[in-house]
Design an enzyme around this catalytic site. Sequence first.
Site, PDB file in Angstrom:
ATOM      1  N   GLY A   1      50.046 -36.186  28.818  1.00 21.11           N
ATOM      2  CA  GLY A   1      50.435 -34.620  28.457  1.00 21.11           C
ATOM      3  C   GLY A   1      49.108 -33.950  28.282  1.00 21.11           C
ATOM      4  O   GLY A   1      48.986 -33.103  27.432  1.00 21.11           O
ATOM      5  N   HIS A   2      48.126 -34.219  28.958  1.00 23.61           N
ATOM      6  CA  HIS A   2      46.768 -33.861  28.856  1.00 23.61           C
ATOM      7  C   HIS A   2      45.887 -34.113  30.066  1.00 23.61           C
ATOM      8  O   HIS A   2      46.290 -34.733  31.130  1.00 23.61           O
ATOM      9  CB  HIS A   2      46.083 -34.326  27.647  1.00 23.61           C
ATOM     10  N   ALA A   3      44.819 -33.364  30.356  1.00 22.55           N
ATOM     11  CA  ALA A   3      43.857 -33.751  31.414  1.00 22.55           C
ATOM     12  C   ALA A   3      42.737 -34.020  30.869  1.00 22.55           C
ATOM     13  O   ALA A   3      42.318 -34.039  29.629  1.00 22.55           O
ATOM     14  CB  ALA A   3      43.655 -32.355  32.414  1.00 22.55           C
TER      15      ALA A   3
END
Length: 144
Positions: free
Chosen positions: A57-59
Site C-alpha cells: 500500500g505504498h511506493a
Amino acid sequence: MADRKKNINGFAHLIDLPVITDPRGDLTFIESNEHIPFAIKRVYYLYNVPVDAERGGHAHRELEQIVFALSGSFRLKVDNGINKSEYWLRDPRKGLYINRMISREMDSFSQGAVCMVLASEHYDEDDYVREYDDFILSVNKGEK
Ligand code: T46
C-alpha cells in the site's frame, strides 16, 4: 546483467530463475547483477500472514525489489500512477521485479505462504511514499 537498462524500462515484470532438477528435488539460485538487475543489499521475508491481510500500500522513491512466493501464493498489484497490473505469485522460480516509484499492494495470501523479497537498498523509512495522493503528485511532477 549485461545491460541493466533493458530491465528497468517496464514498471514491473516477471524474472525467471534457473532451476536444477534431479531426483532429490529442485534447486534455484540467484546471483546479484546476474539473474537480477541490482546488487542485493537486503533480504526480508513475510510469513505467518493471515489469509485476509493486506500488505504494502505504498511506493518507494529509490528502492528496487524482487518479490517471490517461496511457498504458497498471493496476489501482488502494482501501479505506476498511470497503469495498473496484477500478478499471482505461486512459483518460487519466478520473481516479480518492481521498479522504483511503483505503488504495490499484496493480498489473498494462502495459508502458510512465505514471501521473500530481495532489495536494492537497506531499510529507510524516508524512502517510503505511504500516501497515495502524494504518490500521484510525485508521479505527475515527474519526481522520483
Ligand atoms: C513490499 C512488501 C512486500 C524494517 O524494519 N525493515 C525492513 O526491511 C522492512 C521491509 C520493514 N521494516 C519495518 C518497518 C515497519 O515498521 O517493519 C514494519 C512493516 O514494514 P512495511 O510496512 O514496509 O511492510 P509491508 O509488508 O507492508 O511492505 C513491505 C515492503 O515495504 C514493501 O516494499 O513490497 O513488503
